[in-house]
Structures are given as C-alpha cells and as structure tokens.
Design a protein around this motif. Structure first.
Motif, PDB file in Angstrom:
ATOM      1  N   VAL A 193       0.840  -1.193   0.000  1.00 41.11           N
ATOM      2  CA  VAL A 193       0.000   0.000   0.000  1.00 41.11           C
ATOM      3  C   VAL A 193       0.880   1.250   0.000  1.00 41.11           C
ATOM      4  N   GLU A 194       1.918   1.221   0.813  1.00 36.72           N
ATOM      5  CA  GLU A 194       2.814   2.372   0.866  1.00 36.72           C
ATOM      6  C   GLU A 194       3.482   2.592  -0.486  1.00 36.72           C
ATOM      7  N   GLY A 200       2.187   7.713  -6.131  1.00 38.57           N
ATOM      8  CA  GLY A 200       1.256   8.804  -6.394  1.00 38.57           C
ATOM      9  C   GLY A 200      -0.205   8.395  -6.413  1.00 38.57           C
ATOM     10  N   ALA A 201      -0.527   7.169  -5.973  1.00 34.64           N
ATOM     11  CA  ALA A 201      -1.924   6.734  -5.976  1.00 34.64           C
ATOM     12  C   ALA A 201      -2.715   7.456  -4.877  1.00 34.64           C
ATOM     13  N   THR A 202      -3.921   7.902  -5.208  1.00 28.41           N
ATOM     14  CA  THR A 202      -4.778   8.563  -4.231  1.00 28.41           C
ATOM     15  C   THR A 202      -5.660   7.509  -3.564  1.00 28.41           C
ATOM     16  N   PRO A 203      -6.288   7.871  -2.419  1.00 27.26           N
ATOM     17  CA  PRO A 203      -7.151   6.899  -1.732  1.00 27.26           C
ATOM     18  C   PRO A 203      -8.224   6.328  -2.666  1.00 27.26           C
ATOM     19  N   VAL A 204      -8.754   7.172  -3.567  1.00 27.80           N
ATOM     20  CA  VAL A 204      -9.805   6.731  -4.479  1.00 27.80           C
ATOM     21  C   VAL A 204      -9.299   5.560  -5.335  1.00 27.80           C
ATOM     22  N   TRP A 205      -7.988   5.527  -5.578  1.00 30.84           N
ATOM     23  CA  TRP A 205      -7.393   4.437  -6.351  1.00 30.84           C
ATOM     24  C   TRP A 205      -7.007   3.272  -5.436  1.00 30.84           C
TER      25      TRP A 205
END
Lengths: 302, 305
Positions: A193-194, A200-205
C-alpha cells in the motif's frame, strides 16, 4: 488470510487461486457440503414457492382448521404439515415464508456490509475526528443489548419488509465498521500500500484496487454468519409481532400465531421453528467452511 | 492502573450520554411522537392537550435539556399507562430478569466449561465430537423455539415442570435452560479453542519437556490461562442474556423486564419503552466496565492500551 492473498492481488489474478482453494476446501469438508445442500434447498423454496407450495398460503379453509400433520391418525395427505386455526396450509406457508427470511437475511447483510465497510474505511483511512465519530457510533450501538436495540428501532420504524431490512442493516453495521477500520489501519502500513501511495496513488485508487480485494474473503465469512443471525432475529421479531405485517406468511408470524395453540396444537409452532433451525444450520455450516477455506489456521480452533 | 480506570470510566460515561441522545431522538425520528403514543382516531384537541402535558410542544433543544435534567435527578419519566414513575415499575421487574439471566449463566457454565476442557484436552475424541455438536446446536437452534419445544415435551407431555409463570423454584428450570443454551454453545466453543491454543503455546511445551505430569499440566498450566478469556466472554454473555430474555420471558410469561418491554410496546407506552432501554443499556455498560477493569487487573499488559 494476510500475505497469501496480498501477493495474489499484486500478481493481478487473485480469483483463480481463491476459487481453487474454496473448491478444495469444500470437497474435504462434509459439513460444508451439507450446509450447501440445505441452503440450496431453502433458496429454491423461496424462488420457486408458487410451484412447490400445494396451496395458496393465504387461503383460509375453516372446515380444515387445525388439521394435524399427514402422519398423524387424524391428519390428511391434503395438508402435509397440517393447518393453522384458519385452515391455512402450513407447508405452503413455510415455503412462502422462506422468501421473507432470505430477503431480510441477504439484503439486511448487504446493507450492513455497505454501510459498515464505507464508514469503517473512512474511519481507518482518515483517523482523527472522522474515526472518533464513526467509532463512537459503532460503540454506542454495541453498548445496547442487540435484541433490545432491534426491538426499539422496529417499534419506531413500523411493520414493513423494507423497514425490517433497513433496521438490520443499521443495527448490524458496527461489526463491519470495526472489521474494515481495523484492517485498513493495519494494511495502510504494509509495503504494497505504501508503495502504491509513493507512486502517487490517491485513496480513491488505493482503497478499491488494493484494500477491498483483501477484505473480500473475511467479509464474506462475516456476512454469512450475519445472514443467519438476521434470520434468527427477524423471526423473533415476528414472534413478538414486530416484523412484517401479520397477513404476510413468514416464519416469525407463524410462530407468533402458533404459540397461542402450543399446548393443544403444537405443530403450528414446531414446523416454522424447524424451518428457522434448518436454515440457520445450513448457513452456519457454509460459513464455517468458508472461514476454514479462507483462513486454514481457523480450522483447528473450530 | 489509575489512568486506565479513569479512561474506562470516562468512556462509559460518554456511552451513557450517547444512549440518552440516541433514545431521545429515536422516538422523535418519525417527526410526530404524538402519533406513536395516541390512537389514530383521537380528536385534534386531545392530541394538543397530550403534547402539552408531555412537553412535546416545546422546541427540541428545550425538550432534550429537560430530559437530561430529569435523568440526572434519577427521574426516567412517568409511565403513560400506569401513571407512576417508570423507575419504580422497572425496579419491581428487575429481580426476575436477573434471576433468569443468572440461572441461564449457571446452567451454561456448569456444562460448558468441563465439556470444553475435556474436549480441548482430547481433541477428535468422542467427547470432542459431542462438544462440537453442542457448539453448533447452540448456534443454530433459536432460543424461543427451544423454549416452545421444552414446554411441549416437559410441561404438556410429561407434566414434569410448569410451563408458564414464576410460582415455584421449578418454574425457573425451563426458561433458564432455553435462555442459556445459546451461551452454552458459545462457551463450549470458546473453552475448547482456548485450551487448544494454550496447548500449542511455548510455555506449555517447556513445562512438558521438563517432565510435568499430564494431570499437572492440565490443572496448573492450562486451566489458569483458560480463565482469562472466559472473564470477558462472561461479561458479554450476561448482557446478551439480558437482551435475549425478551424472547424467553415472552414464551414463558416470565414477569421480568422483557415482558414489561413487550407490554409497553403493545400499549404504545413510549416513556416506559424509553426508560427500559436506557436502564438495560446502563446495566450493560456497567457490566462491560466491570469486566474491562477486571481484565486490566488480571492482565497488566492491557493497562497500557
């Protein structure tokens, strides 16, 4: 269920592995097979009720009122499980009653999962005041004995199928809130996850792509047990006269009627209760098997 | 330890306030609490008189402040039907419910703990098979239905035990067994799995390797470690029994809080419904607090969190 499926989802094809494992588990578990058969039986009764039932479940026949079951000397083959005090056919009412129980169980659990997981993910991801509000809500609902909570909310909402589903969706959500929150808190700190976040992944992704697939297995197990609990509680509410309207054929409503004739015509309460017991047994066996298949370590713990 | 106690106390207080808020707004959620309590065909002026009498014509914040002030003074409101303080009515019905819950707990524990221990110490033996069946049965047989079956069999067919009411000591048997059966199943499962966990632990392997006899192992090393998780489950069980008693009291016409709640709902006596809910939640939160404190005392590691 931690690393194995975590790796699987990173490889991008977690499904085939999980399916293999599930099938493998089912073949080794006689309880799982029995559970599956029982659940399929009850589900077919609900879906094909008009073809299975021998009578119209709401049809009163006063000349046949209080007929005992067919194997009783005074019984008749016309009414397999006998009739109630209005002469309605018990077998047909039980077959139709499966509809109410399964609708409440399945849609109640779906609502509880949707509400609980959404709130739990938010609480676990954002922590801080969001977490305090969500966790406070969950703890509050858990602090009132469940049955008392359900009864009071049912009284306020009133008797309708949609309200009963809504009622169980809300009151059972804390289980899923706690589970989803704990898992997110734990997984947020895991490498994969980290890594996604670092890229650059956002929570929505991240949440739907990386977290939800890992929650699916245990969630399915939790939801299965929740379905059986809801069927139990719904019938109990019906028994107290607080579930679906009295004219609807449901196992709880049948119990509520049957209890008045318990000492003279016991079959009116015995058969609907048996239907509840058989259904919850099937779902629980299926749930045990699902849990063992997903987390093999749980098998020995029973 | 002191900060642990303080934080647990504060948590419980917050929950009690939360329950008060929840119950207060739940009744007003439908928008028209008067409609819940007054028959549909009552004339308009009677509705208005009733609303004024109950303070329901006041703005919501004023009503809520009044409610909190009353509760703080130990006044949970008056019953609509019986026209006297709800707390007095509840107090009369409290003991039978506690008696039923204790009876159920005693029944569950006396069977579940020895059975679970024997099963866990000898997994896959015939006792273990019985224990697993009992565990599954407790999970799947609805307590209200079990109660009815017991009435049909022991009261109607055999005429051994009374079916309804609370007249003699024998009246307690059937309701306590029906109520305790689900807990019995859960306790068997828990005791058995805890024993299995303990048996796999490192300290047990050490004890075994230094030559402690099997009986000594069971009594000195397994039992004390099984007791710890049992404490928290007994707390949960007790509050579960308080709730579950609504069904059982209804089946057996047991004159406790459950039948009181059922009657209050039938009479649309909302102040009484509200008071019973708050009262039961209060007991549940207190029991939970006690088990938390007991747990922290037994297991010092928990005091940190």
């Amino acid at each position: 269920m931690t690393h194995a499926s975590g790796e699987a989802s990173m490889e991008g094809r977690p499904k085939s592995r999980t399916e293999n494992r599930l099938l493998h588990g089912l073949m080794r578990s006689p309880g799982g097979v029995v559970g599956l058969i029982l659940v399929v039986l009850v589900a077919s009764a609900a879906v094909f009720a008009p073809w299975i039932a021998t009578h119209d479940p709401g049809q009163a026949d006063f000349f046949a009122a209080r007929t005992p079951p067919a194997w009783h000397p005074e019984g008749s083959l016309e009414h397999l499980l006998g009739t109630d005090q209005l002469g309605q056919d018990l077998f047909s009412r039980i077959v139709y009653g499966a509809r109410v129980s399964l609708l409440v169980g399945v849609f109640g659990a779906l609502s509880a999962v949707t509400l609980g997981v959404t709130l739990g993910l938010l609480a676990g991801w954002f922590e801080g005041w969001v977490d305090r509000i969500v966790s406070g809500f969950a703890n509050l609902l858990l602090s009132i004995p469940y049955l008392v909570l359900v009864i009071v909310v049912a009284t306020v909402l009133g008797r309708s199928l949609v309200n009963v589903i809504l009622l169980f969706g809300i009151t059972s959500s804390p289980v899923f809130i706690r589970f989803a929150r704990g898992e997110v808190l734990r997984m947020k700190r895991l490498a994969f996850v980290e890594a996604a976040q670092a890229l650059g992944a956002t929570p929505v992704w991240v949440v739907p792509r990386h977290l939800l697939p890992n929650l699916a297995g245990p969630l399915a197990t939790l939801a299965t047990f929740e379905i059986s609990a809801m069927i139990f509680y719904e019938a109990g509410l019906g028994f107290l006269g607080l579930s679906v309207p009295p004219e609807v054929p449901s196992w709880g409503n049948m119990l509520s009627l049957g209890r008045r004739f318990l000492t003279t015509h016991p079959w009116m309460a015995v058969f609907p209760g048996l239907a509840i017991a058989v259904t919850t047994l099937g779902i629980n066996l299926l749930g045990d098997w699902l849990r063992d298949a997903i987390d093999p370590r749980a098998r020995e713990r029973g | 330890m002191l900060s642990y106690v303080a934080s647990k106390l504060l948590e419980s207080l917050a929950l009690i306030v939360g329950v008060l808020v929840l119950v207060f707004f739940l009744v007003r959620l439908t928008g028209d609490p008067v409609a819940l309590m007054v028959p549909k065909d009552a004339p308009q002026e009677q509705r208005e008189t009733f609303a004024r009498m109950m303070g329901l014509d006041q703005p919501l914040p004023v009503q809520f402040a009044q409610y909190l002030a009353d509760v703080a003074r130990g006044d949970l409101g008056d019953s609509l039907r019986q026209r006297r303080p709800t707390l007095d009515i509840i107090r009369e019905r409290l003991w039978p419910t506690v008696q039923l819950a204790l009876g159920a707990l005693a029944f569950a524990m006396t069977i579940a703990i020895p059975l679970g221990l024997a099963a866990g110490l000898n997994p896959d033996g015939w006792i273990d098979r019985i224990a697993r069946t009992v565990g599954l049965a407790g999970q799947t047989i609805p307590n209200y239905w079990l109660g009815m079956l017991l009435i049909v069999f022991f009261a109607v067919e055999l005429r051994w035990l009374p079916a309804f009411g609370r007249d003699t000591a024998a009246s307690l048997v059937l309701p306590a067994v029906s109520l305790g059966f689900a807990g019995l199943g859960q306790l068997v499962r828990l005791t058995r799995s805890t024993v299995l966990d303990v048996r796999r632990s490192d300290y047990l392997r050490t004890a075994r390797s230094k030559g402690v006899h099997a009986t000594g192992l069971a009594w000195r090393h397994v039992l004390p470690n099984v007791a710890v998780p049992l404490i928290s489950v007994l707390g949960i069980q007790f509050t579960y029994l308080l709730g579950g008693s609504v069904y059982i009291e209804s089946v057996f016409a047991w004159p406790g809080l459950g039948t009181l709640l059922e009657g209050a709902i039938r009479d649309t006596d909302f102040p009484l419904v509200q008071a019973i809910t708050v009262f039961i939640a209060f007991i549940a939160i207190s029991v939970h607090l006690l088990t938390d404190l007991l747990y922290g005392w037994v297991d010092p590691r928990l005091r940190v969190a």
